[in-house]
Design an enzyme around this catalytic site. Structure first.
Site, mmCIF file in Angstrom:
data_model
loop_
_atom_site.group_PDB
_atom_site.id
_atom_site.type_symbol
_atom_site.label_atom_id
_atom_site.label_comp_id
_atom_site.label_asym_id
_atom_site.label_seq_id
_atom_site.Cartn_x
_atom_site.Cartn_y
_atom_site.Cartn_z
ATOM 1 N N ASN A 114 0.839 -1.192 0.000
ATOM 2 C CA ASN A 114 0.000 0.000 0.000
ATOM 3 C C ASN A 114 0.884 1.255 0.000
ATOM 4 O OD1 ASN A 114 -2.368 1.583 0.184
ATOM 5 N ND2 ASN A 114 -3.352 0.005 1.426
ATOM 6 N N HIS A 131 23.075 0.994 12.333
ATOM 7 C CA HIS A 131 24.290 1.747 12.672
ATOM 8 C C HIS A 131 24.915 1.154 13.928
ATOM 9 C CE1 HIS A 131 23.180 4.870 9.778
ATOM 10 N NE2 HIS A 131 21.954 4.804 10.277
ATOM 11 N N ALA A 174 -0.481 -3.637 13.259
ATOM 12 C CA ALA A 174 -0.210 -2.249 12.894
ATOM 13 C C ALA A 174 0.612 -1.562 13.982
ATOM 14 C CB ALA A 174 -1.513 -1.499 12.664
#
Length: 199
Positions: free
Chosen positions: A80, A110, A155
């Site tokens: 999406n 990192h 989500a």
């Protein structure tokens, strides 16, 4: 999550050649992201050009990536709008994966030690997403993670460690909250018939 530069399996010198390559990818993504909804062939051509393996995935603009060539789709799938894939290391995405809006898939990382972090080296670890995975909106998948087949990532989750197959995992950090028992699937022929109007 990797802590030292040596923990990253991919280390790329940050130089003019890398910047020029990424600029070319951004130029092509600009065409993709500013295309009209009806320009299906243009969108397909751009994805075919920049992705390592395209295999008919549907991607809704805008879409962003670092390299493009390190992204490999097994077959089909749907991303999406607003998905970002930082693909300094390979990203392997299985068959028919569904990715919600604004998901970030980041192979980049990192080192914690500033003396290593300031070096002109882009560091990353591969990500593998299994077949038929569903990743909910605004989730973040971090470097080195593997997500097992048929699992669901809730989500807003931040996935920092591997997720096994056939489960629901949510949260920050993302954790398994239950396993999934799947019902009987329609046959391939039945699915083809159901989706025939869109092919």
């Amino acid at each position: 999550m990797s802590h030292k530069l040596s923990d990253f399996s991919v280390q790329i010198p940050i130089n003019k050649e890398l910047c020029a390559f990424q600029d070319e990818v951004k130029e092509q993504l600009y065409d993709f992201n500013h295309s009209r909804p009806s320009e299906h062939q243009l969108r397909s051509d751009v994805l075919q050009s920049i992705l390592g393996q395209y295999k008919g995935v549907t991607i809704v603009p805008p879409f962003y990536c670092d390299m493009g060539k390190n992204i490999h789709f097994e077959c089909g799938g749907f991303l999406n709008s607003g998905v970002k894939i930082l693909d300094l290391a390979p990203v392997f995405i299985g068959a028919h994966v569904q990715v919600g809006p604004n998901v970030v898939i980041s192979t980049a990382g990192h080192p914690f030690d500033l003396a290593e972090r300031v070096l002109p080296i882009a560091s990353a670890n591969p990500i593998k997403i299994g077949d038929n995975v569903w990743i909910g909106a605004n989730a973040v998948i971090l470097d080195g993670v593997t997500i097992g087949d048929r699992s669901v990532i809730g989500a807003g989750s931040v996935v920092t460690k591997d997720i096994p197959p056939d489960c629901v995992a949510v949260g920050n950090p993302c954790r398994v909250i239950k396993t999934i028992t799947h019902s009987d699937m329609p046959s391939d022929d039945e699915l083809d018939e159901m989706w025939a109007d869109l092919t």
